[in-house]
Motif scaffolding. Sequence first.
Motif, PDB file in Angstrom:
ATOM      1  N   THR A 186       0.833  -1.208   0.000  1.00 34.38           N
ATOM      2  CA  THR A 186       0.000   0.000   0.000  1.00 34.38           C
ATOM      3  C   THR A 186       0.864   1.254   0.000  1.00 34.38           C
ATOM      4  OG1 THR A 186      -1.624  -1.201   1.344  1.00 34.38           O
ATOM      5  CG2 THR A 186      -1.910   1.181   1.155  1.00 34.38           C
ATOM      6  N   PHE A 190       1.023   4.167  -2.732  1.00 30.40           N
ATOM      7  CA  PHE A 190       0.629   5.483  -2.225  1.00 30.40           C
ATOM      8  C   PHE A 190       1.719   6.517  -2.503  1.00 30.40           C
ATOM      9  CE2 PHE A 190       0.841   8.545   1.293  1.00 30.40           C
ATOM     10  CZ  PHE A 190      -0.412   9.121   1.219  1.00 30.40           C
ATOM     11  N   ALA A 237      -4.848   9.520   0.087  1.00 29.96           N
ATOM     12  CA  ALA A 237      -5.020   8.542   1.167  1.00 29.96           C
ATOM     13  C   ALA A 237      -6.468   8.080   1.261  1.00 29.96           C
ATOM     14  CB  ALA A 237      -4.573   9.145   2.497  1.00 29.96           C
ATOM     15  N   THR A 240      -7.184   5.643  -1.619  1.00 28.24           N
ATOM     16  CA  THR A 240      -6.368   4.440  -1.455  1.00 28.24           C
ATOM     17  C   THR A 240      -6.893   3.568  -0.323  1.00 28.24           C
ATOM     18  OG1 THR A 240      -4.382   5.566  -2.279  1.00 28.24           O
ATOM     19  CG2 THR A 240      -4.045   3.578  -0.967  1.00 28.24           C
TER      20      THR A 240
END
Length: 282
Positions: A186, A190, A237, A240
């Motif tokens: 992640t 990101f 964020a 995601t």
Amino acid sequence: MEKEKVKKLCANCDTELVGKFCHNCGEKKVSRKDFAASNFIQEVFEKFTHFDSKFLRSFWLLVSRPGFLTVEYWRGRRKPYLKPLSLFFIINLLYFLSIGVNRGRTYETPLRIQLLNPYSPVVQKMLDERFAAATEEERKDFETRFDRQNHMLAKSMLVLMVPIFAAVLWLFYWRQGFYFGEHLVTALHFQALLLVQNMVVGIFLKSSLFHVLFGYFSHSDIVQETVEPLLWVWLIAFFTVKTAYQEGWLRTVLKSFTVTLLWLPVLFLYRFVVFLATFYTA
């Protein structure tokens, strides 16, 4: 009596071959045709086009559907896409190569900006000790060298932010049973998307988005270096986290907001590490 067939074994692990590839180690069965010039040309072409299509597909999904690549990797659908680390390093390389045209300064911190960060007393003390007997000209010369070196290092050490941000995600989702490696995936996607955002704003807008929208107000260093990046971080964020961890809207809003606030000390820590690297090499 029938003549017994000679078993063809893998040259790498001696496993009996069934087909063109060894089912045990994946080694390809070698034939004389593999050494033909036409085969080499075909292999180079296939490798290039295969990589090219993987990168374009991965890049588009990274930008258009934040979190989707992360979920695909978790589920085991990895062949159509670049690996998270490979995608990150390619985008980081593009970010590094954009030094001459990219005016985004989220990670790059000239000496005057270093003196505005929360750790500025430490910076000031180190500068005072180093230049206690230095002339003003020597100080200015160091600042020029520092800014030039920082310009390079800040864009090449960004991988350091990935495990730190993954640790932040782990704090939020440790009860759900995620492994730290899943959070690393992640974090790689990101951070890669943040670099894309930084390049788009820094290159095509040639300034901060705040400067384009609000003019003079955005000339403030604190706005360009901290406030605006935080807004981008929250936006990325949110999408995601929503896609990857699949929680409700309210919980996602709250967690992405908190993640954004925690990203700020991560950024300051990164800036300080880059400061130390620059201070001792400039």
